[in-house]
Design an enzyme around this catalytic site. Structure first.
Site, PDB file in Angstrom:
ATOM      1  N   LEU A 171      23.107  51.944  66.848  1.00  0.00           N
ATOM      2  CA  LEU A 171      22.399  51.933  65.580  1.00  0.00           C
ATOM      3  C   LEU A 171      21.378  53.060  65.622  1.00  0.00           C
ATOM      4  O   LEU A 171      20.707  53.258  66.638  1.00  0.00           O
ATOM      5  CB  LEU A 171      21.688  50.593  65.336  1.00  0.00           C
ATOM      6  CG  LEU A 171      22.570  49.385  65.005  1.00  0.00           C
ATOM      7  CD1 LEU A 171      21.708  48.140  64.832  1.00  0.00           C
ATOM      8  CD2 LEU A 171      23.392  49.628  63.750  1.00  0.00           C
ATOM      9  N   ASP A 172      21.254  53.796  64.517  1.00  0.00           N
ATOM     10  CA  ASP A 172      20.292  54.893  64.472  1.00  0.00           C
ATOM     11  C   ASP A 172      18.874  54.394  64.717  1.00  0.00           C
ATOM     12  O   ASP A 172      18.575  53.199  64.575  1.00  0.00           O
ATOM     13  CB  ASP A 172      20.351  55.594  63.113  1.00  0.00           C
ATOM     14  CG  ASP A 172      21.701  56.251  62.870  1.00  0.00           C
ATOM     15  OD1 ASP A 172      22.398  56.529  63.857  1.00  0.00           O
ATOM     16  OD2 ASP A 172      22.046  56.477  61.699  1.00  0.00           O
ATOM     17  N   ARG A 173      18.003  55.324  65.014  1.00  0.00           N
ATOM     18  CA  ARG A 173      16.607  54.968  65.268  1.00  0.00           C
ATOM     19  C   ARG A 173      15.981  54.245  64.074  1.00  0.00           C
ATOM     20  O   ARG A 173      15.227  53.290  64.237  1.00  0.00           O
ATOM     21  CB  ARG A 173      15.817  56.233  65.593  1.00  0.00           C
ATOM     22  CG  ARG A 173      14.350  55.979  65.890  1.00  0.00           C
ATOM     23  CD  ARG A 173      13.640  57.259  66.279  1.00  0.00           C
ATOM     24  NE  ARG A 173      12.242  57.027  66.623  1.00  0.00           N
ATOM     25  CZ  ARG A 173      11.398  57.964  67.016  1.00  0.00           C
ATOM     26  NH1 ARG A 173      11.836  59.222  67.125  1.00  0.00           N
ATOM     27  NH2 ARG A 173      10.152  57.668  67.306  1.00  0.00           N
TER      28      ARG A 173
END
Length: 377
Positions: free
Chosen positions: A239-241
């Site tokens: 999952l992206d930041r």
């Protein structure tokens, strides 16, 4: 106005919880159907065995010897004799079978007493066939995955980089066959297979990197679960930041491989918050599929989470391409203000607050391992 295919899954749903409850209902119905079919089959088999075991009264003369079995040996005439048998191969006493108490009994295979007790005490975590067969050969990248280092595909990359040695010799072929008796080292440190399988669900908050370590010293998702287990676990997928929501961790290499491989098409549901309302034209364009720089992509389902607020979109997708949801809306000139994964492979973040975690129970693990098989039936 005609609704695009898949829209009904999200239309008129004010909360993501309603969507998740409908999904769980469908899963329960499928499970109940399978359970009913299995129970019916077992009932039929029990009746067949019961009919075969019943002996008509007066069928044999009173003092006639017991009939010989198919193997040519006579059956023991008393319960005591049956209980006193020994396993010819192990010389261990068998667990005695309880008297039938007037009921028709079925044939049972005697199990050595020590093995039977060990099987009773075995947890579901120890029943993985890949971990039980001592000395069995397996590919090097699969061995590394079972050690809880990373997923199998990432392990293949580690092997190719040249940081793995087997019995003191460097190996760069991921398919190289090894056993648990070999001495395998990664970057000079010996690694061994983890037999205690762990499954953790995290409700990831923003500003955390989905990686095991970060050279720049930024916060990682492992910081949130460092008190959960002493086993070395790693995240399944990424999952992206700035993306929040459901994220799984495990040291089960086979499960990580199954869920992360594109061919299994694991479904994910996201709640997307845009900087402005999504127009009908752009909605239809995305629903029918768009072409990005890395190929064509079509959502499995899409709709407005709230008909009165068209800046919040629900989208279901199975593609695992990097930043795929953000890129879909950015391609249509929208700015994604918020992205939350509300469901992954049938698991939700219900009762798990942001930044918290929980262990999966045995039922969830069992369903997760058979998730794709049951979904295709």
């Amino acid at each position: 106005m005609k609704q695009p295919k898949g829209f009904e899954k999200f239309a008129n749903k004010k909360k993501a919880g309603t969507v998740k409850e409908q999904y769980r209902k469908e899963r329960r119905e499928e499970k109940n159907e399978r359970s009913s079919a299995i129970d019916q089959r077992f009932d039929e088999k029990r009746k067949e065995r019961s009919n075969q075991a019943e002996t008509p009264k007066g069928h044999f003369p009173r003092n006639a010897p017991a009939p010989a079995s198919k193997s040519g040996f006579k059956k023991s005439s008393t319960q005591a004799e049956r209980s006193a048998r020994y396993d010819a191969s192990s010389d261990k006493p068998m667990r005695p079978v309880a008297p039938a108490s007037g009921r028709s009994s079925t044939k049972r295979t005697a199990i050595p007493l020590e093995k039977n007790i060990a099987a009773d005490n075995m947890s579901y975590r120890d029943r993985d066939p890949n971990l039980q067969s001592a000395g069995a050969q397996m590919p090097l990248n699969k061995y590394i995955a079972h050690c809880g280092i990373c997923a199998r595909r990432d392990a293949a990359a580690l092997v190719k980089e040249g940081g793995v040695t087997v019995n003191g010799k460097p190996v760069t072929e991921p398919g190289f066959k090894v056993t648990d008796k070999d001495e395998i080292k990664l970057n000079g440190k010996r690694i061994t297979i983890s037999k205690n399988l762990v499954y953790i669900l995290l409700n990831k908050p923003k500003d955390y990197i989905t990686t095991t370590e970060d050279p720049q010293g930024r916060k990682t998702v492992l910081d949130l679960i460092k008190t959960a287990t002493t086993e070395r676990v790693y995240p399944i997928g990424r999952l992206d930041r700035n993306t929040s929501g459901v994220l799984l961790f495990t040291n089960d290499g086979d499960l990580a491989q199954t869920l992360s491989h594109p061919k299994h098409e694991v479904k994910k549901i996201y709640e997307v918050t845009l900087d402005r309302p999504l127009t009908k034209h752009d909605f239809d364009t995305i629903a029918n599929g768009i072409t990005l720089e890395d190929g064509f992509v079509t959502p499995d389902a899409m709709g407005y989470a709230d008909p009165k607020d068209k800046t919040v979109i629900g989208i279901e997708i199975h593609s695992g391409r990097n930043r795929i949801v953000r890129r879909i809306f950015e391609h249509m000139k929208y700015d994604v203000r918020g992205l939350d994964r509300v469901m992954y492979a049938g698991l939700t973040k219900k009762n798990v607050t942001r930044g918290k975690w929980r262990f999966l129970n045995e039922r969830e693990v069992r369903l997760l391992k058979h998730f794709n098989k049951s979904a295709k039936k």
